[in-house]
Structure formats: structure tokens, C-alpha cells
Design a protein around this motif. Structure first.
Motif, mmCIF file in Angstrom:
data_model
loop_
_atom_site.group_PDB
_atom_site.id
_atom_site.type_symbol
_atom_site.label_atom_id
_atom_site.label_comp_id
_atom_site.label_asym_id
_atom_site.label_seq_id
_atom_site.Cartn_x
_atom_site.Cartn_y
_atom_site.Cartn_z
ATOM 1 N N ARG A 118 0.830 -1.204 0.000
ATOM 2 C CA ARG A 118 0.000 0.000 0.000
ATOM 3 C C ARG A 118 0.868 1.259 0.000
ATOM 4 O O ARG A 118 0.578 2.230 -0.699
ATOM 5 N N MET A 119 1.934 1.240 0.806
ATOM 6 C CA MET A 119 2.824 2.399 0.837
ATOM 7 C C MET A 119 3.493 2.603 -0.520
ATOM 8 O O MET A 119 3.605 3.738 -0.999
ATOM 9 N N LEU A 120 3.940 1.513 -1.126
ATOM 10 C CA LEU A 120 4.578 1.622 -2.439
ATOM 11 C C LEU A 120 3.598 2.200 -3.455
ATOM 12 O O LEU A 120 3.964 3.084 -4.249
ATOM 13 N N GLN A 121 2.365 1.718 -3.450
ATOM 14 C CA GLN A 121 1.368 2.219 -4.408
ATOM 15 C C GLN A 121 1.114 3.706 -4.217
ATOM 16 O O GLN A 121 1.114 4.485 -5.186
ATOM 17 N N ALA A 122 0.886 4.106 -2.964
ATOM 18 C CA ALA A 122 0.580 5.513 -2.693
ATOM 19 C C ALA A 122 1.765 6.414 -3.030
ATOM 20 O O ALA A 122 1.605 7.488 -3.615
ATOM 21 N N ALA A 123 2.966 5.965 -2.662
ATOM 22 C CA ALA A 123 4.157 6.759 -2.955
ATOM 23 C C ALA A 123 4.404 6.862 -4.452
ATOM 24 O O ALA A 123 4.748 7.931 -4.971
ATOM 25 N N ALA A 124 4.223 5.750 -5.163
ATOM 26 C CA ALA A 124 4.455 5.763 -6.612
ATOM 27 C C ALA A 124 3.491 6.701 -7.321
ATOM 28 O O ALA A 124 3.861 7.372 -8.297
ATOM 29 N N ARG A 125 2.245 6.764 -6.853
ATOM 30 C CA ARG A 125 1.296 7.714 -7.453
ATOM 31 C C ARG A 125 1.786 9.141 -7.270
ATOM 32 O O ARG A 125 1.741 9.959 -8.210
ATOM 33 N N ALA A 126 2.259 9.468 -6.071
ATOM 34 C CA ALA A 126 2.750 10.820 -5.812
ATOM 35 C C ALA A 126 4.014 11.109 -6.604
ATOM 36 O O ALA A 126 4.187 12.214 -7.147
ATOM 37 N N MET A 127 4.899 10.140 -6.686
ATOM 38 C CA MET A 127 6.148 10.332 -7.431
ATOM 39 C C MET A 127 5.892 10.496 -8.924
ATOM 40 O O MET A 127 6.600 11.242 -9.613
ATOM 41 N N THR A 128 4.887 9.806 -9.436
ATOM 42 C CA THR A 128 4.541 9.940 -10.850
ATOM 43 C C THR A 128 4.157 11.379 -11.175
ATOM 44 O O THR A 128 4.545 11.915 -12.223
ATOM 45 N N GLU A 129 3.451 12.011 -10.274
ATOM 46 C CA GLU A 129 3.022 13.397 -10.497
ATOM 47 C C GLU A 129 4.190 14.371 -10.485
ATOM 48 O O GLU A 129 4.122 15.418 -11.121
ATOM 49 N N SER A 130 5.259 14.026 -9.747
ATOM 50 C CA SER A 130 6.397 14.945 -9.640
ATOM 51 C C SER A 130 7.589 14.530 -10.490
ATOM 52 O O SER A 130 8.667 15.111 -10.380
ATOM 53 N N GLY A 131 7.416 13.509 -11.322
ATOM 54 C CA GLY A 131 8.460 13.176 -12.286
ATOM 55 C C GLY A 131 9.382 12.040 -11.913
ATOM 56 O O GLY A 131 10.348 11.769 -12.627
ATOM 57 N N GLY A 132 9.121 11.353 -10.796
ATOM 58 C CA GLY A 132 9.936 10.193 -10.455
ATOM 59 C C GLY A 132 10.372 10.194 -9.007
ATOM 60 O O GLY A 132 10.002 11.068 -8.217
ATOM 61 N N GLY A 133 11.162 9.185 -8.651
ATOM 62 C CA GLY A 133 11.622 9.063 -7.282
ATOM 63 C C GLY A 133 12.317 7.739 -7.057
ATOM 64 O O GLY A 133 12.640 7.017 -8.002
ATOM 65 N N ALA A 134 12.549 7.427 -5.781
ATOM 66 C CA ALA A 134 13.255 6.200 -5.418
ATOM 67 C C ALA A 134 12.540 5.534 -4.253
ATOM 68 O O ALA A 134 12.169 6.189 -3.278
ATOM 69 N N ILE A 135 12.364 4.224 -4.356
ATOM 70 C CA ILE A 135 11.756 3.430 -3.297
ATOM 71 C C ILE A 135 12.773 2.384 -2.868
ATOM 72 O O ILE A 135 13.365 1.695 -3.714
ATOM 73 N N VAL A 136 12.993 2.293 -1.561
ATOM 74 C CA VAL A 136 13.905 1.286 -1.010
ATOM 75 C C VAL A 136 13.129 0.440 -0.013
ATOM 76 O O VAL A 136 12.618 0.956 0.990
ATOM 77 N N ASN A 137 13.021 -0.843 -0.298
ATOM 78 C CA ASN A 137 12.370 -1.783 0.605
ATOM 79 C C ASN A 137 13.427 -2.429 1.495
ATOM 80 O O ASN A 137 14.484 -2.825 1.020
ATOM 81 N N ILE A 138 13.124 -2.526 2.790
ATOM 82 C CA ILE A 138 14.038 -3.225 3.687
ATOM 83 C C ILE A 138 13.580 -4.681 3.768
ATOM 84 O O ILE A 138 12.488 -4.968 4.245
ATOM 85 N N THR A 139 14.415 -5.576 3.282
ATOM 86 C CA THR A 139 14.078 -6.994 3.302
ATOM 87 C C THR A 139 14.911 -7.667 4.398
ATOM 88 O O THR A 139 14.877 -7.241 5.544
#
Length: 252
Positions: A118-139
Motif C-alpha cells: 500500500r505504501m509503495l502504491q501511494a508513494a508511486a502515485r505521488a512520485m509519478t506526479e512529480s516526475g519520479g523518485g526512489a523506493i527502497v524496501n528493507i528486506t
């Protein structure tokens, strides 16, 4: 490397203690405005107070339908953008595989996988509007190795590792990079509590350290440094990668 995140905004989930807290401090020290989440509101406010300007705490249940949107909306409303998401929030689980109740399995996946998605989805939507970004998952190192009593936790982290690769490919056209950091045994309050519960803590720690090629436990700073690299423009051509921070344990 002060200044790598000047003018950028980040979210770090599970950031009221341990690795998450250190990650939030590292990004903030390098110039980022940071929104942190966690289950303990008082600890969250203490972290924000120590960080000072450019930091906000959001008390949100990330397993709820609206939790992720609440956190992302706060970041964009307060700081005007979202550039980085660090999916760190997780619960531990230990127990025999064949005896673990489904309720415990669901709880582990609700936090470690579904809330993170859910966090990835919400963040990706916001990043799409601003031209991109970076997501780091802690595994975790446990996403790739088998350890008795850790099967459910391992499965949840393995799911996040697979998600990282698929999301990296799907989100690349949107200029969103997705990577994961896989820590080994790390000296955190959770580790200290686990060690204290062992019959012979000193011998247990000797055994743990003896199995690590570099001869020491990871520190939260080690993990935070890797996250900061992957979230920064220094890693602008890195996506879909797993970075093990385990002192060579999984290389054996």
C-alpha cells in the motif's frame, strides 16, 4: 555526504527506533525533509524533536485502508513533494512452521507485505506526479536463506524481494527506481532483547559473529548508508537490485 537530498522529501516507515530511526536521521542529515511513521506516538515525537526542522511524525495504522494515503498526503501537503520512500516497518515472527496459526501468518503478512505494498502504491502515485523518485524496501538475509522457526518471516521478506524486482521493471518508465536492502544480524534493541533471552548470551553472540565473514554484527549506520546510496542520485542507474548488508554471510 551532506546535501545529497537537499530540496527532497522522504518517508521512512517504522522509524521510531532501531534501523528505521537511523535511516531517517541519515537522510535528514543529508538534507532531506522527512516524514516518519511508527506505532509509538511518543517515541515518534521524540525522534522528530531530535531531528528538528524538516521532520514530521505521522501516527497512522499502515495496515488500514487509508493509512498509506494519510502518510503520503502529509508529505506532499507539508513538503510539497515526495522523492523517497523507505519501506522499513515490519514485525518479527518466530515459531515452528507446522504449528503457526493462520492468524499469526496473516498478521505478519499484513504488516510486512500488504502494508508495504500500500505504501509503495501511494508513494508511486505521488512520485509519478512529480516526475519520479526512489523506493527502497528493507528486506532481510532471511529472504534468501532458510533458518528454523523463521519460515513465516522469511516468506514475508521473500515476497518483498520479489515485489522489488517486478515493481522496478513496471515503474521504470515513470522514472521511479525500486531497490531493496537486505540486512543481516544488526545490533538493534530488538537484537539485544533476543540475545538477553538466550540461555548463554555470550556464547550465542560468539556463534553469531563467528558465522559472519567480516567478523562483526551490522550496525544500523551500515544499513542507513546503503539506503542513502540507493535513494540518492548516485544510484540513478540502479533499479531492481538487492544490496545485502550482512558482512558476507549470504556470500558463503
Amino acid at each position: 555526504m551532506a546535501g545529497r537530498f537537499d530540496g527532497k522529501a522522504a518517508i521512512v516507515t517504522g522509524a521510531t527506533s532501531g534501523i528505521g530511526r537511523t535511516i531517517a536521521a541519515r537522510l535528514h542529515d543529508e538534507g532531506a525533509a522527512v516524514v516518519i511513521t511508527g506505532r509509538d506516538e511518543q517515541r515518534g515525537r521524540d525522534v522528530v524533536q531530535r531531528l528538528g526542522d524538516r521532520a514530521r511524525f505521522v501516527a497512522a495504522d499502515l495496515t488500514s485502508a487509508e493509512g498509506a494515503d494519510t502518510v503520503v498526503d502529509t508529505a506532499t501537503a507539508v513538503f510539497g513533494r515526495l522523492d523517497v520512500l523507505v519501506n522499513n516497518a515490519a514485525v518479527d515472527h518466530t515459531g515452528g512452521l507446522i504449528d503457526t496459526p493462520m492468524a499469526e501468518i496473516r498478521e505478519t503478512f499484513e504488516v510486512n507485505v500488504f502494508a508495504a505494498i500500500r505504501m509503495l502504491q501511494a508513494a508511486a502515485r505521488a512520485m509519478t506526479e512529480s516526475g519520479g523518485g526512489a523506493i527502497v524496501n528493507i528486506t532481510s538475509r532471511l529472504a534468501t536463506i532458510g533458518v528454523p522457526t523463521m519460515a513465516i518471516y522469511s516468506a514475508s521478506k521473500g515476497a518483498m524481494r520479489s515485489l522489488t524486482r517486478a515493481a522496478a521493471v513496471e515503474l521504470a518508465p515513470k522514472h521511479i527506481r525500486v531497490n531493496d536492502v537486505a540486512p543481516g544480524m544488526t545490533k538493534t534493541p530488538l537484537y539485544d532483547a533476543w540475545l538477553a533471552a538466550q540461555a548463554d548470551p555470550a556464547q550465542t553472540e560468539d556463534d553469531v559473529v563467528g558465522a559472519i565473514p567480516l567478523g562483526r554484527l551490522a550496525h544500523p549506520d551500515d544499513v542507513a548508508a546503503a539506503v542513502a546510496y540507493l535513494a540518492s542520485d548516485d544510484a540513478r542507474y540502479v533499479t531492481g537490485a538487492t544490496m545485502p548488508i550482512d558482512g558476507g554471510y549470504t556470500a558463503q
